[in-house]
Write a protein that holds these residues in place. Structure first.
Motif, PDB file in Angstrom:
ATOM      1  N   GLY A 151      -1.187  38.785 -23.653  1.00 28.23           N
ATOM      2  CA  GLY A 151      -0.702  40.150 -23.526  1.00 28.23           C
ATOM      3  C   GLY A 151       0.596  40.447 -24.242  1.00 28.23           C
ATOM      4  O   GLY A 151       1.236  41.466 -23.982  1.00 28.23           O
ATOM      5  N   GLN A 152       0.990  39.603 -25.182  1.00 29.64           N
ATOM      6  CA  GLN A 152       2.263  39.798 -25.903  1.00 29.64           C
ATOM      7  C   GLN A 152       1.974  40.121 -27.366  1.00 29.64           C
ATOM      8  O   GLN A 152       2.332  39.381 -28.270  1.00 29.64           O
ATOM      9  N   GLN A 153       1.334  41.288 -27.587  1.00 25.94           N
ATOM     10  CA  GLN A 153       0.948  41.664 -28.946  1.00 25.94           C
ATOM     11  C   GLN A 153       2.173  41.828 -29.850  1.00 25.94           C
ATOM     12  O   GLN A 153       2.176  41.372 -31.002  1.00 25.94           O
ATOM     13  N   ALA A 154       3.222  42.429 -29.354  1.00 21.29           N
ATOM     14  CA  ALA A 154       4.414  42.655 -30.176  1.00 21.29           C
ATOM     15  C   ALA A 154       5.049  41.328 -30.586  1.00 21.29           C
ATOM     16  O   ALA A 154       5.488  41.142 -31.734  1.00 21.29           O
ATOM     17  N   ALA A 155       5.114  40.394 -29.656  1.00 22.71           N
ATOM     18  CA  ALA A 155       5.684  39.079 -29.982  1.00 22.71           C
ATOM     19  C   ALA A 155       4.827  38.363 -31.015  1.00 22.71           C
ATOM     20  O   ALA A 155       5.352  37.678 -31.906  1.00 22.71           O
ATOM     21  N   ALA A 156       3.510  38.526 -30.915  1.00 21.51           N
ATOM     22  CA  ALA A 156       2.613  37.890 -31.887  1.00 21.51           C
ATOM     23  C   ALA A 156       2.852  38.459 -33.281  1.00 21.51           C
ATOM     24  O   ALA A 156       2.914  37.712 -34.277  1.00 21.51           O
ATOM     25  N   LEU A 157       2.995  39.792 -33.379  1.00 24.69           N
ATOM     26  CA  LEU A 157       3.251  40.425 -34.679  1.00 24.69           C
ATOM     27  C   LEU A 157       4.620  40.021 -35.223  1.00 24.69           C
ATOM     28  O   LEU A 157       4.795  39.856 -36.437  1.00 24.69           O
ATOM     29  N   ALA A 158       5.589  39.849 -34.329  1.00 22.38           N
ATOM     30  CA  ALA A 158       6.930  39.436 -34.760  1.00 22.38           C
ATOM     31  C   ALA A 158       6.901  38.029 -35.364  1.00 22.38           C
ATOM     32  O   ALA A 158       7.636  37.731 -36.316  1.00 22.38           O
ATOM     33  N   GLU A 159       6.057  37.164 -34.817  1.00 25.77           N
ATOM     34  CA  GLU A 159       5.937  35.807 -35.381  1.00 25.77           C
ATOM     35  C   GLU A 159       5.454  35.869 -36.824  1.00 25.77           C
ATOM     36  O   GLU A 159       5.892  35.099 -37.675  1.00 25.77           O
ATOM     37  N   TYR A 160       4.523  36.773 -37.102  1.00 27.21           N
ATOM     38  CA  TYR A 160       4.022  36.900 -38.476  1.00 27.21           C
ATOM     39  C   TYR A 160       5.150  37.347 -39.407  1.00 27.21           C
ATOM     40  O   TYR A 160       5.314  36.818 -40.512  1.00 27.21           O
ATOM     41  N   GLY A 161       5.951  38.337 -38.955  1.00 28.03           N
ATOM     42  CA  GLY A 161       7.070  38.779 -39.783  1.00 28.03           C
ATOM     43  C   GLY A 161       8.064  37.660 -40.045  1.00 28.03           C
ATOM     44  O   GLY A 161       8.588  37.502 -41.152  1.00 28.03           O
ATOM     45  N   THR A 162       8.293  36.825 -39.039  1.00 27.91           N
ATOM     46  CA  THR A 162       9.235  35.705 -39.192  1.00 27.91           C
ATOM     47  C   THR A 162       8.753  34.719 -40.242  1.00 27.91           C
ATOM     48  O   THR A 162       9.504  34.311 -41.134  1.00 27.91           O
ATOM     49  N   VAL A 163       7.467  34.327 -40.141  1.00 31.80           N
ATOM     50  CA  VAL A 163       6.963  33.325 -41.073  1.00 31.80           C
ATOM     51  C   VAL A 163       6.811  33.916 -42.477  1.00 31.80           C
ATOM     52  O   VAL A 163       6.994  33.208 -43.475  1.00 31.80           O
ATOM     53  N   ARG A 164       6.498  35.196 -42.573  1.00 26.59           N
ATOM     54  CA  ARG A 164       6.398  35.830 -43.894  1.00 26.59           C
ATOM     55  C   ARG A 164       7.742  35.787 -44.601  1.00 26.59           C
ATOM     56  O   ARG A 164       7.842  35.406 -45.774  1.00 26.59           O
ATOM     57  N   ASP A 165       8.798  36.138 -43.900  1.00 28.45           N
ATOM     58  CA  ASP A 165      10.138  36.111 -44.496  1.00 28.45           C
ATOM     59  C   ASP A 165      10.555  34.675 -44.826  1.00 28.45           C
ATOM     60  O   ASP A 165      11.185  34.416 -45.867  1.00 28.45           O
ATOM     61  N   LEU A 166      10.211  33.753 -43.954  1.00 29.35           N
ATOM     62  CA  LEU A 166      10.592  32.356 -44.156  1.00 29.35           C
ATOM     63  C   LEU A 166       9.893  31.768 -45.381  1.00 29.35           C
ATOM     64  O   LEU A 166      10.509  31.072 -46.199  1.00 29.35           O
TER      65      LEU A 166
END
Length: 991
Positions: A187-202
């Motif tokens: 139920g943590q859709q926003a946190a899941a999307l934030a992980e993608y942004g983190t790894v994309r930038d990294l």
């Protein structure tokens, strides 16, 4: 346990990383010193292993000595690495059989064993590579564990574990995707999307790349939130979006021409991962796989292509270019283009008749299309380059036996023999775990005999599957016959010999000749100087020839300047001898023998100055010798060449070059003696004497017979030595050669003494000393004096013992070679210890330790250590004494010379008895008794019995002490030798 430094740490680590498998000495040297080993590297490794055996409880059983190196022997539960691999393998079986919960349990146990990087990055390049591979195995297991936990419905409980894993490995996209999925499911859709942004930038900051297509697809599914995103799968990648490319003709045809993928594919995991990554990243256009025939290039390419197929929806094309197909010519690129165009939907009327037209149409049809193309078995650049021009958006895998260096912009991956664990993986997957587990040693030998080549392993396992009554051991026995090896590794459609022959047949005639003649070399490694002598050319031309064979993987390069055959290729090369004319073989072998006689002369001249030299080769022109300008360089050259040269003495004898073989044997005995390799010394001396007899060379006969007598004597083969001495004395008298007579009298005196006839021994030795002195034979006089010192000491005449040893030491100072100086000083120290003058003994031993360690024979150094222990103990330095005892035993045990072992074990036993460790003392004396009895070394038999009496009384076993004491007295009385004072005190106390 605390290590004694980086050397011990790295040696033990590499052995443990390859537990159960032999690690060669050269590999250990590379691990410790990388590319700049010292001249003493081999000696230091041997000492390090001996020290590890001493320091590790049960070390003697843990570290086994093999022909090529060392092997760690561990059982189940003793090594986390082995337990980890077994648990992962068990988990794979559980998954295959539909038991995910059991697989999760086993993977949980496996990953819990992980303790972090091996040596924390301080292990050097060799260990770092192994550590990186080990970490990759751990991460793969961790990812599979998380995948299975997701598959059985875990989500919120998995998040914290995944966060820790992602924090430790932030660029690992699969772990990041699993964390995104676990967050979404909890139920943590926003946190899941934030992980993608983190790894994309990294990824952009660290590597300059975008997330993979699989991770991007998962992000889009989570962003839409319409349905639950699927779990990722390592073996079934997420299918990317459809390719918008349009087939230039009217038909929408997406061909799949890939051959079938092996269901039991095993091995090459690192190569597979690398190729999949390159094929799916969208940036790599062409990858080449080169390697020797039978290495599995085609199988690997097809296996990877099946994993990449979903990334290339416009089609997957495969063509065998027939570069190495028996009886067929390589396919021309225009013919291949026409064939592939038909697969893409072109009609015959659309395909031009001329080559240029076909290739132009191929370029237009393949431009901007997501095609996967395998060009298998390419023979040269001209066959491949025209087919690459149109592949602007596709991915091409080229395989060939030689690297096509003229192709620009291609990423090459060379593959050769597999690692032993990968070979066992093939055996396990093809034969079944139970069959391999029932014969683990035979399985390892089978993999070794197959040269760790996939083709050979597949043929061998096919034979075993078709013959269920055959055991692995039975097939190993058949393969051990080298004359049948390649015949056994063949089936109706596949043959290792045929595969190698195809590489051989495409060579130009000059390279074929070089390949055949190099097969005459009996060793594993050959350098340019030896190759030049064998091939009859300059060193530069010889190196160029070997480099050309290296390019097509018919040779390997274990180190810079050295070349070697793969084991199966060597067997093939030796089969070609039959097609080589007798004259050509003889000329090549004569050149190589001339070279090795001259090269060993040069090395011995530096290491053993003062030895008698003989001009025997008469080669014209003179061979170009390796650059050995210093003793260190000469010793390093011998370190490498001594593995093969003893076999070459036999080759020379059998090939009709008896005289050269005899003189080569003589040269080899000097370094073998220095290294304490007495068994090979005796074996080479035997062949050398046979060669001298066949050549009818009286000079070679004299030194060969003398050397064989010395070899027999050092090994305790006293009766065989006596036979040789008798023949030598007859020859000396017949030839009126008093110098030679003195040598044999000295040996005769020692043999009598060792067998317990001390009075006769002393008489012969005194005669030998007089004859050697009269003939100015300083070196042999010093040897006779050393032996005389021992006999006088045994007879209780300490003054005569000291005098004889002092004269031997003085003579060694005048002898240019000086190789017996340490032995004379040791004898002087023993004479002083016997007379009670420990300070004088310590001075003599200190002089030994001040000599160049590289020039000391292992037996001499071991005796120095144990005598130092004796002196230190008498001076109250007990801990120091124990240290020296351990070093002495570690040095002498690998030598396998029973007379030397028994002497040092008896002294070591006495030292342990004095400190009250009677149980250990008794074990040492029993070993000494067995060693001395087996060779009839009566003095040490008596010493062992006396020592056993002391130790038994110390343990309170008075009856056993009485038995040992009586037997000891019988031996001492028979020899006319006074009993040791310690035994007398033991008897007095007992009474």
């Amino acid at each position: 346990m605390r290590f004694g430094g980086q050397l011990q740490e790295r040696v033990l680590t590499l052995l443990l990383l390859h537990a159960g498998h032999v690690v060669t000495v050269s590999r250990l040297i590379e691990a410790v010193w990388e590319n700049t080993p010292p001249p003493t590297a081999m000696r230091q490794v041997r000492k390090t292993v001996a020290e590890l055996r001493r320091r590790i409880p049960g070390g003697a059983e843990l570290i086994a000595t093999e022909t090529a190196g060392y092997r760690i022997v561990v059982g189940g539960g003793q090594l986390d690495l082995n337990d980890f691999r077994w648990k992962v393998q068990e988990a794979t079986t559980e998954v295959a059989e539909g038991r995910p919960h059991q697989a999760i349990s086993r993977l949980g146990v496996a990953t819990a064993l992980w303790r972090g990087p091996v040596l924390s990055g301080r292990g050097g390049p060799v260990i770092d590579v192994a550590a990186t591979a080990l970490e990759e195995q751990y991460l793969a297991a961790l990812e599979q564990l998380c995948e299975l936990r997701l598959a059985v419905g875990e989500s919120a409980g998995l998040v914290s574990d995944l966060r820790r894993a992602v924090h430790a490995h932030p660029l690992r996209e699969r772990l990041r995707g699993q964390l995104m999925l676990a967050l979404y499911r909890s139920g943590q859709q926003a946190a899941a999307l934030a992980e993608y942004g983190t790894v994309r930038d990294l990824l952009a900051a660290e590597l300059g790349i975008d997330p993979s297509a699989e991770l991007s697809r998962l992000h889009e599914d989570i962003l839409r939130g319409g349905s639950e995103p699927p779990a990722s799968s390592r073996s079934d990648p997420v299918r990317p979006a459809a390719d918008p490319s349009v087939v230039p003709s009217g038909a929408e045809i997406r061909p799949c021409m890939l051959p079938y993928d092996l269901a039991d594919f095993a091995g090459r995991e690192p190569e597979s991962r690398r190729l999949v990554r390159m094929g799916s990243d969208g940036r790599t256009g062409v990858v080449g796989i080169d390697g020797m025939g039978g290495a599995g290039k085609s199988t690997l390419a097809v296996h990877v292509a099946h994993q990449l197929a979903v990334f290339f929806p416009a089609g997957q094309l495969y063509v065998d270019l027939r570069g190495f197909t028996p009886g067929e010519k390589p396919l021309q690129p225009d013919f291949v283009a026409a064939m592939l165009l038909r697969e893409l939907g072109a009609t015959d009327t659309q395909i031009p008749d001329d080559a240029q037209g076909r290739l132009a149409l191929w370029r237009s049809w393949t431009a901007n299309r997501r095609l996967l193309l395998i060009l298998d078995n390419a023979v040269d650049t001209a066959q491949v380059r025209p087919l690459l021009d149109g592949m602007t958006s596709g991915f091409v895998i080229v395989t060939g036996r030689g690297r096509l260096v003229d192709l620009d912009g291609i990423h090459w991956l060379s593959i050769g023999s597999m690692e032993p664990e990968q070979s066992l993986g093939i055996l396990t997957r093809t034969l079944g775990e139970k069959r391999v587990a029932a014969e683990p040693e035979a399985a390892r030998e089978l993999a070794e005999l197959c040269g760790h080549l996939p083709l050979a392993l597949r043929i061998a396992t096919a034979r075993l599957r078709n013959r269920p009554r055959w055991t692995l051991r039975y097939l190993v026995g058949r393969l051990n016959d080298e004359s049948r090896l390649l015949k056994e590794l063949s089936s109706a459609e596949r043959s290792v010999a045929t595969t190698i022959q195809l590489s051989y047949q495409v060579l130009p005639p000059a390279q074929q000749r070089a390949f055949r003649l190099l097969g005459l070399h009996p060793g594993t490694d050959i350098d340019a100087h030896a190759a030049a002598a064998l091939l009859g050319m300059t060193t530069q031309d010889a190196e160029d020839s070997m480099e050309a064979l290296l390019d097509v993987h018919l040779l390997r390069q274990p180190a810079i300047g050295l070349y070697a055959f793969h084991d199966l290729v060597r067997s093939f090369a030796r089969e070609l001898w039959r097609t080589t004319s007798g004259d050509e073989r003889s000329l090549a072998l004569a050149g190589l023998l001339d070279f090795y006689v001259a090269a060993t002369d040069q090395a011995c001249r530096l290491l053993f100055p003062g030895r008698t030299e003989y001009d025997v080769t008469g080669a014209d022109p003179c061979p170009i010798l390796p650059p050995t300008a210093t003793p260190a360089e000469a010793r390093q050259w011998f370190d490498r060449e001594l593995r093969a040269l003893p076999a070459f003495v036999t080759v020379g004898l059998e090939a009709g070059f008896a005289r050269l073989a005899a003189y080569l044997a003589r040269n080899l005995l000097f370094p073998l003696h220095e290294r304490g390799d007495i068994r090979r010394y005796r074996e080479v001396a035997e062949v050398g004497l046979s060669a001298a007899r066949r050549a009818g060379d009286p000079v070679a006969m004299r030194f060969s017979l003398r050397n064989l007598v010395v070899g027999h004597s050092m090994l305790g083969e006293f009766h065989a030595a006596a036979d040789g001495i008798e023949e030598g004395l007859r020859l000396s008298v017949a030839e009126r050669n008093p110098k030679s007579e003195g040598v044999y009298l000295s040996q005769l005196g020692w043999v009598h003494s060792a067998l317990g006839r001390l009075a006769q021994g002393r008489e012969f030795l005194e005669r030998a000393v007089a004859v050697c002195r009269a003939t100015s034979n300083d070196m042999e006089e010093s040897i006779a004096l050393c032996n005389l010192s021992s006999v006088c000491r045994w007879l209780g005449d300490d003054v005569a013992a000291v005098n004889a040893a002092q004269r031997a030491v003085a003579l060694n100072r005048r002898t240019p070679m000086g190789m017996h100086q340490a032995g004379a000083l040791n004898d002087l120290a023993m004479a002083h210890i016997s007379s009670g003058d420990h300070n004088a003994a310590l001075a003599s031993l200190g002089r030994v330790l001040g000599l160049d360690e590289d020039s000391l024979m292992p037996r001499d150094l071991a005796l120095t250590y144990v005598l130092m222990a004796d002196v230190c103990q008498c001076a109250g330095r007990d801990e120091q004494a124990l240290h020296f005892v351990g070093r002495a035993l570690a040095l002498v045990e690998p030598l396998g010379t029973k007379p030397w072992q028994s002497e040092i074990e008896n002294i070591a036993g006495l030292i342990h008895s004095r400190r009250g460790d009677h149980a250990r003392a008794l074990r040492l004396h029993r070993r000494a008794f067995l060693h001395a009895t087996s060779v009839s070394y009566r003095v040490q038999v008596a010493m062992a019995l006396a020592g056993s009496a002391r130790a038994s009384e110390g343990m309170g076993d008075l009856a056993a002490a009485e038995g040992f004491r009586n037997r000891a007295y019988e031996h001492f009385a028979a020899m006319g030798m006074p009993a040791p004072q310690e035994l007398s005190r033991c008897v007095g106390n007992h009474r």
